[in-house]
Design a protein around this motif. Sequence first.
Motif, short mmCIF file in Angstrom:
data_model
loop_
_atom_site.label_atom_id
_atom_site.label_comp_id
_atom_site.label_asym_id
_atom_site.label_seq_id
_atom_site.Cartn_x
_atom_site.Cartn_y
_atom_site.Cartn_z
N ASP A 172 -136.56 37.94 74.08
CA ASP A 172 -136.09 39.00 73.20
C ASP A 172 -136.12 40.28 74.04
O ASP A 172 -137.10 40.53 74.76
CB ASP A 172 -137.07 39.11 72.02
CG ASP A 172 -136.57 40.04 70.94
OD1 ASP A 172 -136.34 41.23 71.26
OD2 ASP A 172 -136.43 39.60 69.80
N SER A 173 -135.05 41.07 73.96
CA SER A 173 -135.00 42.21 74.89
C SER A 173 -136.02 43.29 74.57
O SER A 173 -136.23 44.20 75.37
CB SER A 173 -133.59 42.78 75.00
OG SER A 173 -133.33 43.72 73.99
N ALA A 204 -124.81 39.59 71.15
CA ALA A 204 -124.36 39.26 69.79
C ALA A 204 -125.20 40.08 68.83
O ALA A 204 -126.41 40.22 69.00
CB ALA A 204 -124.56 37.78 69.51
N GLY A 252 -130.12 41.15 75.11
CA GLY A 252 -130.40 41.45 73.70
C GLY A 252 -130.04 42.90 73.44
O GLY A 252 -130.00 43.71 74.36
N THR A 253 -129.79 43.26 72.20
CA THR A 253 -129.28 44.61 71.94
C THR A 253 -130.36 45.69 72.07
O THR A 253 -130.05 46.84 72.33
CB THR A 253 -128.67 44.71 70.53
OG1 THR A 253 -129.67 44.37 69.57
CG2 THR A 253 -127.48 43.80 70.38
N ASP A 254 -131.63 45.31 71.85
CA ASP A 254 -132.66 46.33 71.69
C ASP A 254 -132.85 47.24 72.92
O ASP A 254 -133.08 48.43 72.78
CB ASP A 254 -134.01 45.69 71.33
CG ASP A 254 -134.02 45.17 69.90
OD1 ASP A 254 -133.04 45.43 69.17
OD2 ASP A 254 -135.00 44.52 69.51
N1 ASP Z 1 -134.34 41.71 69.25
C1 ASP Z 1 -133.06 41.28 69.78
C2 ASP Z 1 -132.99 41.65 71.25
O1 ASP Z 1 -132.73 42.78 71.58
C3 ASP Z 1 -132.00 41.88 68.99
C4 ASP Z 1 -130.61 41.58 69.41
O2 ASP Z 1 -130.34 40.97 70.40
O3 ASP Z 1 -129.74 42.02 68.69
O4 ASP Z 1 -133.18 40.81 72.09
#
Ligand code: ASP
Length: 281
Positions: A12-13, A71, A45-47
């Motif tokens: 998880d990022s 995603a 990951g988005t974070d």
């Molecule tokens: N917690 C996830 C991450 O950043 C969230 C995501 O990918 O949207 O790895």
Amino acid sequence: ANIGVLNFMNIDSSHMTPAIWLKLSRKVNDIIKRPDIAGVVVTYGTDTMAEGAYFLELTIDSEKPVVFTVAMEDASAPCPDGPGNILNAVMQASSKEARGWGVTVTLNSCINGAWEVRKPQTTNVQTFKSGEKGYLGYVYDGKVKRFNDRVHKMKLPLPSKLPTVVFFSTYAGDNGDFIRYAVDKGAKGLVIDALGAGNVNAETYEAILYALSKEVPVVISTRVYYGSVEPAYGDKGGGGMLEKKGAILAGDLMGTKARLLLMLALAEVGNNPEKLKEYFR
Ligand code: ASP
């Protein structure tokens, strides 16, 4: 395109670390140098993606596209966005049209530069944005539409390890204790997300002076999404006074990215205030 897949890591990022960014940058640097490689896609990951992309932007010197994508919806959602995002990223990475942009963050068809990109929305598929500077372009029907040539050429070498640089966001009523604590715990640099165009209250100002008196470099960024930190206010805690006392103003670079720049710059030139300042111009 011929596509090779490398499973670098699955985390998880929000668990990302500077040490992993160093490894990731080394890996992408090795791959992108190969003459048979047109470009690289990094799924992330988005974070912490905005910071990860910026770290690689600072440490990869190549005309070839490096495209971060993600995603927002998982594979079991009614409309998962991962497959389309990966397809667009691959089309971009193999496109001549996308060369010279450095590292980008591409999702929901929109291409963002690593310097400007932010995640301003927690759940929407259209979360990554470049603010008032705008997208670099977009991907449609497998083709890159390029309408912005904004590129940043700053590059720093990859060190073997990174110094500890602490990031804080200030707030009304901040008493500066966290800053003093970080200094006493041995932080090698501080980045403070200040208010407005770069101002803090009098107590935080005193804590920043404490850090500077211990020769800990302090960079001032802003909590405000868009616009620059400026030496405008001359009172105790104003951006102008902070700069006069030796703090470095981060311009329009967001605080968590200014932290990465300070880490790499410290590793390169050491604790030399004049030289460090050059990186934030
Ligand atoms: N917690 C996830 C991450 O950043 C969230 C995501 O990918 O949207 O790895």
